[in-house]
Scaffold this motif. Sequence first.
Motif, mmCIF file in Angstrom:
data_model
loop_
_atom_site.group_PDB
_atom_site.id
_atom_site.type_symbol
_atom_site.label_atom_id
_atom_site.label_comp_id
_atom_site.label_asym_id
_atom_site.label_seq_id
_atom_site.Cartn_x
_atom_site.Cartn_y
_atom_site.Cartn_z
ATOM 1 N N GLU A 50 0.828 -1.220 0.000
ATOM 2 C CA GLU A 50 0.000 0.000 0.000
ATOM 3 C C GLU A 50 0.863 1.272 0.000
ATOM 4 O O GLU A 50 0.513 2.287 -0.583
ATOM 5 N N GLU A 94 -15.584 4.421 -5.016
ATOM 6 C CA GLU A 94 -16.143 4.765 -3.693
ATOM 7 C C GLU A 94 -16.040 3.588 -2.731
ATOM 8 O O GLU A 94 -16.307 3.735 -1.534
ATOM 9 N N THR A 95 -15.647 2.422 -3.243
ATOM 10 C CA THR A 95 -15.660 1.222 -2.376
ATOM 11 C C THR A 95 -14.574 1.310 -1.304
ATOM 12 O O THR A 95 -14.752 0.845 -0.192
ATOM 13 N N GLU A 96 -13.420 1.884 -1.699
ATOM 14 C CA GLU A 96 -12.321 2.010 -0.730
ATOM 15 C C GLU A 96 -11.262 2.943 -1.311
ATOM 16 O O GLU A 96 -11.185 3.134 -2.523
ATOM 17 N N PRO A 97 -10.402 3.516 -0.492
ATOM 18 C CA PRO A 97 -9.432 4.510 -0.974
ATOM 19 C C PRO A 97 -8.225 3.910 -1.706
ATOM 20 O O PRO A 97 -7.427 4.646 -2.264
ATOM 21 N N SER A 103 -5.324 7.600 -3.422
ATOM 22 C CA SER A 103 -4.133 7.153 -2.666
ATOM 23 C C SER A 103 -2.813 7.575 -3.290
ATOM 24 O O SER A 103 -1.753 7.180 -2.802
ATOM 25 N N HIS A 137 -7.323 -8.220 -0.970
ATOM 26 C CA HIS A 137 -8.517 -8.715 -0.278
ATOM 27 C C HIS A 137 -8.469 -10.240 -0.320
ATOM 28 O O HIS A 137 -9.237 -10.879 -1.029
ATOM 29 N N TYR A 161 -15.630 -9.724 0.086
ATOM 30 C CA TYR A 161 -14.919 -9.115 -1.057
ATOM 31 C C TYR A 161 -15.876 -8.963 -2.232
ATOM 32 O O TYR A 161 -16.012 -7.908 -2.822
ATOM 33 N N ARG A 164 -18.784 -6.426 -1.414
ATOM 34 C CA ARG A 164 -18.399 -5.068 -0.984
ATOM 35 C C ARG A 164 -17.485 -4.392 -1.989
ATOM 36 O O ARG A 164 -17.422 -3.168 -2.073
ATOM 37 N N LEU A 165 -16.811 -5.202 -2.811
ATOM 38 C CA LEU A 165 -15.844 -4.583 -3.742
ATOM 39 C C LEU A 165 -16.138 -4.920 -5.194
ATOM 40 O O LEU A 165 -16.357 -4.031 -6.024
#
Length: 408
Positions: A50, A94-97, A103, A137, A161, A164-165
């Motif tokens: 990350e 919008e699911t995650e940064p 990022s 994930h 996963y 949600r993704l």
Amino acid sequence: MQEQIVENKKSIDWFTESRFGMFIHWGLYAAIGKSEWTMYGQKIPVKEYEKIAATFNPKRFNAKEWVSVAKEAGMKYIVITAKHHDGFAMFKSETEPFNIVDSTPFERDPLKELAEECAIQGLKLCFYYSHVIDWHHPHSIHEHCNNTWDYQLEEKSFYNYWNRLVKPQITELLTQYGPIGIIWFDTAGGLSKKDSEEIVQLVKKYQPDCLINSRVSHWPNFGDYQSKGDNEIPMYGEGTKAWETPMTLNKSWGYNEQDDNYKTTESIIRKMVTIFSKGGNLLLNVGPTSLGEIPIPSVEKLKEIGAWMNENGEAVYGTKESPFPYEFDWGAITVKGKKVYLHIQNNKWSTGSIRINGFKSKVKKVYLLSEPHLNVPFEQNSVEFVGLYNLHLNLQNEPPSEFISVVV
Ligand code: FHN
């Protein structure tokens, strides 16, 4: 169900007529420069991986340049990695940064810019999406996705996963970037038939004409067309069923700074013609750098291929599988309506002649598509319609210096 097939038939025509597309493997892995499986190969923990995002700033990315390179190469569609196995989204999600907008210092959405540029230049934009393997994930339904170097098995939940993704991101890709030509799924090992059907229905719900490749599922008969294996050229075509070969220019998909093992332009064109003669498409890959540039050797190759396509495109676009779907030692055949195109490659050439048995149509005229390299006009006296007849071409002295396409 019959209507669905007819509908797919309509929407598949642009694909088969295009014959030639650009594959783009671009993601956070370009910052490491050792191709797209680095996180897995080096067993990089998610938290370490990350951190790369903070250094990823492809400030030389230029959608107009990329689309122009594809267009000048004769490519009619672009398939770009929206999310590869590392789980990093190359688009605003919008699911995650963990995505390029939220990022990285780049803060732009390259897929949005490519969508605008493809619309301007008339190419279809398509998205590659790794829907099962995702090292950011981890879950336990795919052997290459359990990150045992990083997670304890009980921490993994595939449906967390998936719901949600995966499904929200596929929805974002199909509702925020305009008409999408293909969702190009990859490595579906472990996915159930039910979940395969669910993701197909999700795509068709938002864009009924968006094609899906067969890698959406490891179960048979999924997808609007068949994805062949990487760099695979099948012995025979698939009749009227559409198919596509994904192919690298060198040995890598994602950018690999050490990989200068490029295929020769002639060998690529030979492979192209063989694929086209069998009724297939070629999806030819580039792996852009962390600065957002297509490597110069790739651009140079594509320019050479574009020159050939510019001269011989008539013998490619809109052609069908040849009635002779096997490979001749001198080259291959494509057909379009009543025209037959002979793609004759010099390095198999002898000063003898080509004898092709089995034409079932009258040969009215033999003329060259490209600059004649022939010292003698084609012999036409053998052109007698006798049901099956032999087209007997005599080429003497110097063989053609490159592929020629003959329309008969
Ligand atoms: O694992 C991927 C690989 O990284 C690459 O994306 C290729 C392209 O066809 N697909 C999978 C391997 O077949």
